[in-house]
Design an enzyme around this catalytic site. Structure first.
Site, PDB file in Angstrom:
ATOM      1  N   CYS A  52      42.375  30.685  45.086  1.00  0.00           N
ATOM      2  CA  CYS A  52      41.783  30.739  46.425  1.00  0.00           C
ATOM      3  C   CYS A  52      41.113  32.081  46.673  1.00  0.00           C
ATOM      4  CB  CYS A  52      42.840  30.449  47.480  1.00  0.00           C
ATOM      5  SG  CYS A  52      43.466  28.754  47.381  1.00  0.00           S
ATOM      6  N   THR A  53      41.683  33.143  46.131  1.00  0.00           N
ATOM      7  CA  THR A  53      41.062  34.461  46.254  1.00  0.00           C
ATOM      8  C   THR A  53      39.741  34.482  45.495  1.00  0.00           C
ATOM      9  OG1 THR A  53      43.205  35.526  46.541  1.00  0.00           O
ATOM     10  CG2 THR A  53      41.375  36.932  45.813  1.00  0.00           C
TER      11      THR A  53
END
Length: 161
Positions: A52-53
């Site tokens: 997600c980062t």
């Protein structure tokens, strides 16, 4: 509304489901706030995780070119508001993240459903991206996207690469 194992899937031409959620800037963002702009609305499973980062930073790093083509970017996760505020600040994100803690909006968009990971089946957020037109209709609906390379693929799909 209970979670469904076979979520509704949105398609191009569908009206985007309405929402109003807390955002990473300390306010709220509603679908009506996005009308008049083409918008990339992406759903991600959890703030501050590696995939997600990577996806959020890819959007951050491509925001200038997406913006030049007329696209705004908004991310939505089932995280609490405090988590999206922290994540946006830590990653210096230049677009809003929205907190859908009860995953009600995810259900409306068909991004909450059955997932399988390492032989385990559970309910969770299905990484997905929608492109909305200026009137709030779905122009592109992509389910089960991979974080790595997704923004580059989306840019190609939009004719920007």
């Amino acid at each position: 509304m209970p979670a469904s194992t076979t979520p509704l899937r949105l398609s191009p031409g569908d009206v985007a489901p309405d929402f109003s959620l807390p955002n990473s800037e300390g306010g709220t963002t509603a679908l009506s706030d996005l009308r008049g702009h083409k918008t990339v609305l992406y759903f991600y499973p959890q703030a501050d995780t590696p995939a997600c980062t990577q996806q959020a930073c890819d959007f951050r790093d491509n925001l200038a070119s997406l913006g030049a083509a007329g696209y705004a970017v908004v991310g939505i996760s089932p995280d609490p508001a405090s988590a999206v505020v922290k994540f946006a600040a830590e990653q210096e994100l230049n677009f809003p993240l929205l907190a859908d803690e009860g995953h009600h909006v995810a259900q409306l968009y068909g991004t909450w459903g059955e997932k399988k990971n390492y032989g385990r089946t559970y309910e969770g957020l299905i990484r997905s991206t929608f492109v909305l037109d200026e009137e709030g209709r779905i122009a592109i609906a992509q389910y089960n996207v991979r974080a790595k390379g997704h923004v580059a693929k989306l840019r190609r799909d939009l004719g920007l690469a």
